[in-house]
Write an enzyme that holds these catalytic residues in place. Structure first.
Site, PDB file in Angstrom:
ATOM      1  N   LYS A 154       0.793  -1.230   0.000  1.00  0.00           N
ATOM      2  CA  LYS A 154       0.000   0.000   0.000  1.00  0.00           C
ATOM      3  C   LYS A 154       0.824   1.279   0.000  1.00  0.00           C
ATOM      4  O   LYS A 154       0.383   2.335   0.461  1.00  0.00           O
ATOM      5  CB  LYS A 154      -1.018   0.037   1.163  1.00  0.00           C
ATOM      6  CG  LYS A 154      -1.853  -1.193   1.352  1.00  0.00           C
ATOM      7  CD  LYS A 154      -2.264  -1.880   0.084  1.00  0.00           C
ATOM      8  CE  LYS A 154      -3.295  -1.143  -0.719  1.00  0.00           C
ATOM      9  NZ  LYS A 154      -3.480  -1.846  -2.035  1.00  0.00           N
TER      10      LYS A 154
ATOM     11  N   HIS B 282       7.026  -7.558  -1.981  1.00  0.00           N
ATOM     12  CA  HIS B 282       6.822  -6.859  -0.706  1.00  0.00           C
ATOM     13  C   HIS B 282       7.653  -7.534   0.393  1.00  0.00           C
ATOM     14  O   HIS B 282       7.510  -7.208   1.566  1.00  0.00           O
ATOM     15  CB  HIS B 282       5.355  -6.932  -0.274  1.00  0.00           C
ATOM     16  CG  HIS B 282       4.386  -6.185  -1.147  1.00  0.00           C
ATOM     17  ND1 HIS B 282       4.587  -4.891  -1.551  1.00  0.00           N
ATOM     18  CD2 HIS B 282       3.169  -6.546  -1.646  1.00  0.00           C
ATOM     19  CE1 HIS B 282       3.551  -4.498  -2.287  1.00  0.00           C
ATOM     20  NE2 HIS B 282       2.680  -5.485  -2.357  1.00  0.00           N
TER      21      HIS B 282
ATOM     22  N   SER C 129      -4.944   2.605   4.228  1.00  0.00           N
ATOM     23  CA  SER C 129      -5.071   1.972   2.913  1.00  0.00           C
ATOM     24  C   SER C 129      -5.095   0.448   3.058  1.00  0.00           C
ATOM     25  O   SER C 129      -5.882  -0.250   2.392  1.00  0.00           O
ATOM     26  CB  SER C 129      -3.893   2.409   2.033  1.00  0.00           C
ATOM     27  OG  SER C 129      -3.977   1.833   0.762  1.00  0.00           O
TER      28      SER C 129
ATOM     29  N   SER D 154      -1.069   9.436 -13.565  1.00  0.00           N
ATOM     30  CA  SER D 154      -1.790  10.193 -12.535  1.00  0.00           C
ATOM     31  C   SER D 154      -2.816   9.254 -11.903  1.00  0.00           C
ATOM     32  O   SER D 154      -3.225   8.250 -12.525  1.00  0.00           O
ATOM     33  CB  SER D 154      -2.509  11.398 -13.153  1.00  0.00           C
ATOM     34  OG  SER D 154      -3.589  10.937 -13.942  1.00  0.00           O
TER      35      SER D 154
HETATM   36  P1  A3P Z   1      -5.066   4.533  -1.091  1.00  0.00           P
HETATM   37  O1  A3P Z   1      -5.710   3.283  -0.610  1.00  0.00           O
HETATM   38  O2  A3P Z   1      -4.629   5.429   0.033  1.00  0.00           O
HETATM   39  O3  A3P Z   1      -5.884   5.265  -2.093  1.00  0.00           O
HETATM   40  P2  A3P Z   1       0.031  -0.369  -3.705  1.00  0.00           P
HETATM   41  O4  A3P Z   1       0.043  -0.252  -5.183  1.00  0.00           O
HETATM   42  O5  A3P Z   1       1.391  -0.404  -3.075  1.00  0.00           O
HETATM   43  O6  A3P Z   1      -0.860  -1.469  -3.233  1.00  0.00           O
HETATM   44  O7  A3P Z   1      -0.568   0.992  -3.125  1.00  0.00           O
HETATM   45  C1  A3P Z   1      -1.925   1.308  -3.307  1.00  0.00           C
HETATM   46  C2  A3P Z   1      -2.124   2.737  -2.875  1.00  0.00           C
HETATM   47  O8  A3P Z   1      -1.496   3.611  -3.834  1.00  0.00           O
HETATM   48  C3  A3P Z   1      -3.603   3.114  -2.835  1.00  0.00           C
HETATM   49  O9  A3P Z   1      -3.703   4.131  -1.830  1.00  0.00           O
HETATM   50  C4  A3P Z   1      -3.784   3.659  -4.240  1.00  0.00           C
HETATM   51  O10 A3P Z   1      -4.917   4.472  -4.403  1.00  0.00           O
HETATM   52  C5  A3P Z   1      -2.494   4.460  -4.393  1.00  0.00           C
HETATM   53  N1  A3P Z   1      -2.161   4.739  -5.781  1.00  0.00           N
HETATM   54  C6  A3P Z   1      -2.160   3.890  -6.825  1.00  0.00           C
HETATM   55  N2  A3P Z   1      -1.851   4.546  -7.971  1.00  0.00           N
HETATM   56  C7  A3P Z   1      -1.649   5.832  -7.624  1.00  0.00           C
HETATM   57  C8  A3P Z   1      -1.316   7.019  -8.369  1.00  0.00           C
HETATM   58  N3  A3P Z   1      -1.137   6.976  -9.675  1.00  0.00           N
HETATM   59  N4  A3P Z   1      -1.196   8.180  -7.691  1.00  0.00           N
HETATM   60  C9  A3P Z   1      -1.379   8.220  -6.357  1.00  0.00           C
HETATM   61  N5  A3P Z   1      -1.708   7.150  -5.605  1.00  0.00           N
HETATM   62  C10 A3P Z   1      -1.840   5.974  -6.233  1.00  0.00           C
END
Ligand code: A3P
Length: 295
Positions: free
Chosen positions: A48, A108, A138, A228
């Site tokens: 996350k 991870h 998250s 984005s």
């Molecule tokens: P949130 O749950 O706070 O929205 P991972 O890919 O490590 O699992 O992380 C997921 C988190 O990164 C989620 O956070 C997701 O929304 C956010 N995320 C994914 N793509 C993103 C982007 N392009 N810009 C900002 N946050 C992003």
């Protein structure tokens, strides 16, 4: 894709003291056969923390900003997730074997569980860290929607488990610190989610330098735009909507949920925040690793 023999909400399984999603723990044995290549690039994060985001950025970089090429497959195929294993879906190891060099790989795993071949081959690593409070929130939503995790229980009890390192992949505190320590002696680019939010172009330039590539200005702009949050949320090849809904149920919570820094403020109570801050100060005492929990 089938997911017929899948059993949901299994308890975590401890490997060398680290709790893991049961299926992933069982994948670590076969993963010992994995052969890293010196031209692999490993994306490492605590869950996350922006893994999918930096994966999409890197796939774009590796394909010169070609949008069509980056639509060729879902992100978990384009960037194999080494320890991933769920019945009915190709494992991370299988995907890695089917991926042409130079490969982007994701993990991870804490350093102690990393396949030794990656370190032996001096595989470059891009590590992304995100502030603990946003990660906890998250992760709670992710536990709810991705049912390969145990039931998260209430937010309050989940937060306690997170602080105690009793969630999948163990302690956030240990993870961010041990990879930080390793970055002093091993080729690791250590990035922060909050910096990527603040100035994605600047962080993409850092990545380009680290991987020894350069791209025209307009291509970098295209990568910023394509990666984005809004674009990725609507991109089925990036937003995990191609997985069966018994594996990830986006009606419970979208994988691309909020994508901001500081969202924790809407979830933490004042009491939880005070308790968390005191515990955080203890766990991070003596570390020069500094996070911003807002920007
Ligand atoms: P949130 O749950 O706070 O929205 P991972 O890919 O490590 O699992 O992380 C997921 C988190 O990164 C989620 O956070 C997701 O929304 C956010 N995320 C994914 N793509 C993103 C982007 N392009 N810009 C900002 N946050 C992003």
């Amino acid at each position: 894709m089938e997911s017929d023999q899948l059993t949901l909400r299994l308890p975590l399984k401890y490997v060398k003291g680290v709790p893991l999603i049961r299926y992933f723990a069982e994948a670590l044995g076969p993963l010992q056969n994995f052969q890293a290549r010196p031209d692999d690039l490993l994306i490492s994060t605590y869950p996350k923390s922006g893994t999918t985001w930096v994966s999409e950025i890197l796939d774009m970089i590796y394909h010169g900003g070609d949008l069509e090429k980056c639509h060729r497959a879902p992100i978990y195929i384009r960037v194999p997730f080494l320890e991933f294993s769920v019945p009915g879906i190709p494992s991370g190891l299988e995907s890695a074997l089917n991926t042409p060099a130079p490969r982007l790989l994701k993990t991870h795993l804490p350093v102690a569980l990393l396949p030794q071949t990656l370190l032996d081959q001096k595989v470059k690593v891009i590590y992304v860290a995100r502030n603990a409070k946003d990660v906890a929130v998250s992760y709670y939503h992710f536990y709810n929607m991705a049912k390969v995790h145990p039931d998260p229980g209430t937010w309050d009890s989940f937060l306690e488990k997170f602080m105690a390192g009793e969630v999948s992949y163990g302690s956030w505190y240990q993870h961010v610190q041990e990879w930080w320590e390793l970055s002093h002696t091993y080729p690791i680019l250590y990035l922060f989610y909050e910096d990527m939010k603040e100035n994605p172009k600047r962080e993409i330039q850092k990545i380009l330098e680290f991987v020894g590539r350069s791209l025209p200005e307009e291509t970098v702009e295209r990568i910023v735009q394509h990666t984005s949050f809004k674009e990725m949320k609507n991109n089925p090849m990036a937003n995990y909507s191609t997985l069966p809904c018994d594996v990830m149920d986006h009606d419970i919570s979208a994988f691309m949920r909020k994508g901001i820094a500081g969202d924790w403020k809407k979830t933490f109570t004042v009491a939880q925040n005070e308790r968390f801050d005191a515990h955080y100060a203890e766990k991070m005492a003596g570390s020069n690793l500094k996070f911003r929990d807002d920007i």
